[in-house]
Design a protein around this motif. Structure first.
Motif, PDB file in Angstrom:
ATOM      1  N   GLY A  71     -17.686  -4.278   5.958  1.00 63.53           N
ATOM      2  CA  GLY A  71     -17.178  -5.303   4.933  1.00 63.53           C
ATOM      3  C   GLY A  71     -17.380  -4.827   3.455  1.00 63.53           C
ATOM      4  O   GLY A  71     -16.645  -5.154   2.626  1.00 63.53           O
ATOM      5  N   GLY A  72     -18.573  -4.519   3.267  1.00 63.26           N
ATOM      6  CA  GLY A  72     -19.166  -4.265   1.744  1.00 63.26           C
ATOM      7  C   GLY A  72     -18.133  -3.028   1.198  1.00 63.26           C
ATOM      8  O   GLY A  72     -17.603  -3.220   0.065  1.00 63.26           O
ATOM      9  N   THR A  73     -17.922  -2.114   1.791  1.00 62.91           N
ATOM     10  CA  THR A  73     -16.948  -1.218   1.378  1.00 62.91           C
ATOM     11  C   THR A  73     -15.477  -1.458   1.125  1.00 62.91           C
ATOM     12  O   THR A  73     -14.786  -0.963   0.517  1.00 62.91           O
ATOM     13  N   ALA A  74     -15.294  -2.422   2.027  1.00 61.20           N
ATOM     14  CA  ALA A  74     -13.683  -2.780   1.977  1.00 61.20           C
ATOM     15  C   ALA A  74     -13.598  -3.890   0.793  1.00 61.20           C
ATOM     16  O   ALA A  74     -12.808  -3.735   0.249  1.00 61.20           O
ATOM     17  N   LEU A  75     -14.622  -4.622   0.498  1.00 59.84           N
ATOM     18  CA  LEU A  75     -14.677  -5.651  -0.348  1.00 59.84           C
ATOM     19  C   LEU A  75     -14.875  -5.057  -1.778  1.00 59.84           C
ATOM     20  O   LEU A  75     -14.602  -5.533  -2.809  1.00 59.84           O
ATOM     21  N   ARG A  76     -15.834  -3.989  -1.711  1.00 62.93           N
ATOM     22  CA  ARG A  76     -16.133  -3.025  -2.994  1.00 62.93           C
ATOM     23  C   ARG A  76     -17.096  -3.997  -3.879  1.00 62.93           C
ATOM     24  O   ARG A  76     -16.832  -3.775  -5.111  1.00 62.93           O
ATOM     25  N   VAL A  77     -17.629  -5.017  -3.445  1.00 60.32           N
ATOM     26  CA  VAL A  77     -18.838  -5.914  -3.986  1.00 60.32           C
ATOM     27  C   VAL A  77     -19.849  -5.998  -3.346  1.00 60.32           C
ATOM     28  O   VAL A  77     -19.897  -5.623  -1.911  1.00 60.32           O
ATOM     29  N   PRO A  78     -21.216  -6.430  -3.779  1.00 61.28           N
ATOM     30  CA  PRO A  78     -22.296  -6.765  -2.892  1.00 61.28           C
ATOM     31  C   PRO A  78     -22.154  -7.621  -1.930  1.00 61.28           C
ATOM     32  O   PRO A  78     -21.448  -8.874  -2.418  1.00 61.28           O
ATOM     33  N   VAL A  79     -22.347  -7.629  -0.954  1.00 59.95           N
ATOM     34  CA  VAL A  79     -22.199  -8.593   0.271  1.00 59.95           C
ATOM     35  C   VAL A  79     -23.412  -8.961   1.214  1.00 59.95           C
ATOM     36  O   VAL A  79     -24.585  -8.161   1.031  1.00 59.95           O
ATOM     37  N   LEU A  80     -23.163  -9.938   1.741  1.00 60.45           N
ATOM     38  CA  LEU A  80     -24.231 -10.675   2.878  1.00 60.45           C
ATOM     39  C   LEU A  80     -23.508 -10.861   4.086  1.00 60.45           C
ATOM     40  O   LEU A  80     -22.196 -11.140   4.181  1.00 60.45           O
ATOM     41  N   THR A  81     -24.205 -11.020   5.234  1.00 59.19           N
ATOM     42  CA  THR A  81     -23.496 -11.423   6.466  1.00 59.19           C
ATOM     43  C   THR A  81     -23.328 -12.736   6.356  1.00 59.19           C
ATOM     44  O   THR A  81     -24.463 -13.886   6.216  1.00 59.19           O
ATOM     45  N   GLY A  82     -22.380 -13.442   6.525  1.00 61.88           N
ATOM     46  CA  GLY A  82     -21.996 -14.611   6.656  1.00 61.88           C
ATOM     47  C   GLY A  82     -22.407 -15.469   8.015  1.00 61.88           C
ATOM     48  O   GLY A  82     -22.899 -16.408   8.281  1.00 61.88           O
ATOM     49  N   GLU A  83     -21.938 -14.426   8.997  1.00 63.67           N
ATOM     50  CA  GLU A  83     -22.234 -14.868  10.370  1.00 63.67           C
ATOM     51  C   GLU A  83     -21.903 -13.639  11.186  1.00 63.67           C
ATOM     52  O   GLU A  83     -21.095 -12.980  10.782  1.00 63.67           O
ATOM     53  N   PHE A  84     -22.459 -13.570  12.453  1.00 59.89           N
ATOM     54  CA  PHE A  84     -21.719 -12.593  13.294  1.00 59.89           C
ATOM     55  C   PHE A  84     -22.380 -13.157  14.865  1.00 59.89           C
ATOM     56  O   PHE A  84     -23.175 -13.806  14.995  1.00 59.89           O
ATOM     57  N   LYS A  85     -21.654 -12.518  15.936  1.00 61.69           N
ATOM     58  CA  LYS A  85     -21.929 -12.760  17.078  1.00 61.69           C
ATOM     59  C   LYS A  85     -22.043 -11.307  17.734  1.00 61.69           C
ATOM     60  O   LYS A  85     -21.369 -10.444  17.628  1.00 61.69           O
ATOM     61  N   ILE A  86     -22.969 -11.372  19.024  1.00 61.49           N
ATOM     62  CA  ILE A  86     -23.012 -10.241  19.696  1.00 61.49           C
ATOM     63  C   ILE A  86     -22.821 -10.334  21.151  1.00 61.49           C
ATOM     64  O   ILE A  86     -23.364 -11.561  21.731  1.00 61.49           O
ATOM     65  N   ASN A  87     -22.131  -9.370  21.931  1.00 61.33           N
ATOM     66  CA  ASN A  87     -22.162  -9.468  23.435  1.00 61.33           C
ATOM     67  C   ASN A  87     -22.937  -8.268  23.796  1.00 61.33           C
ATOM     68  O   ASN A  87     -22.390  -7.028  23.518  1.00 61.33           O
ATOM     69  N   TYR A  88     -23.674  -8.461  24.541  1.00 57.57           N
ATOM     70  CA  TYR A  88     -24.623  -7.330  25.013  1.00 57.57           C
ATOM     71  C   TYR A  88     -23.847  -6.858  26.586  1.00 57.57           C
ATOM     72  O   TYR A  88     -23.800  -8.027  27.453  1.00 57.57           O
TER      73      TYR A  88
END
Length: 144
Positions: A71-88
């Motif tokens: 996401g950061g390299t796509a947006l090209r600005v400093p970023v943070l994780t807003g949310e994420f989910k994971i499936n194991y």
């Protein structure tokens, strides 16, 4: 900003080197392009849970960091994780974890990204987790 692929990868490695937790774990940045990343992590005994699998927190960390790089390299600005989910989907067993993430949709201030985490072992790559997250521009970055 036009930079060579090698310089872009080195910038990404410099950012990773600033992350003390990533250094502690031994995370490596194997590939980087705008909106795409591959992170790798050698599995050691201290990263495993009691049954010999990679600890879920380690798998989750790797997915989160890969999502943020994509996401950061796509947006090209400093970023943070807003949310994420994971499936194991299977226990992570092997010598190394590999996380590959891609920005799927990029807006002005956020990117939605996907990540697959694989365990590498003697029998090759095995998918062990899938994650999706929203990566947001960090406050004060001037992203509109």
């Amino acid at each position: 900003m036009n930079v060579s692929p090698e310089a872009f990868l080195q910038m990404g490695r410099d950012v990773l080197a600033q992350q003390s937790f990533s250094r502690l774990l031994g995370t490596e940045l194997a590939a980087l392009a705008p909106g795409q990343v591959e992170l790798q992590l050698a599995l050691r005994d201290d990263l495993l849970q009691q049954n010999g699998f990679a600890h879920g927190g380690v798998v989750s960390y790797l997915a989160d960091n890969a999502l943020t790089y994509a996401g950061g390299t796509a947006l090209r600005v400093p970023v943070l994780t807003g949310e994420f989910k994971i499936n194991y989907v299977r226990p992570a067993v092997g010598e190394r974890l590999v996380a590959r993430a891609t920005a799927v949709h990029v807006g002005k201030t956020q990117a939605v990204c996907r990540c697959d985490v694989y365990a590498l072992g003697e029998t090759g790559e095995k998918l062990c987790a899938m994650a999706q997250g929203t990566i947001v521009a960090a406050p004060g970055t001037g992203a509109a």
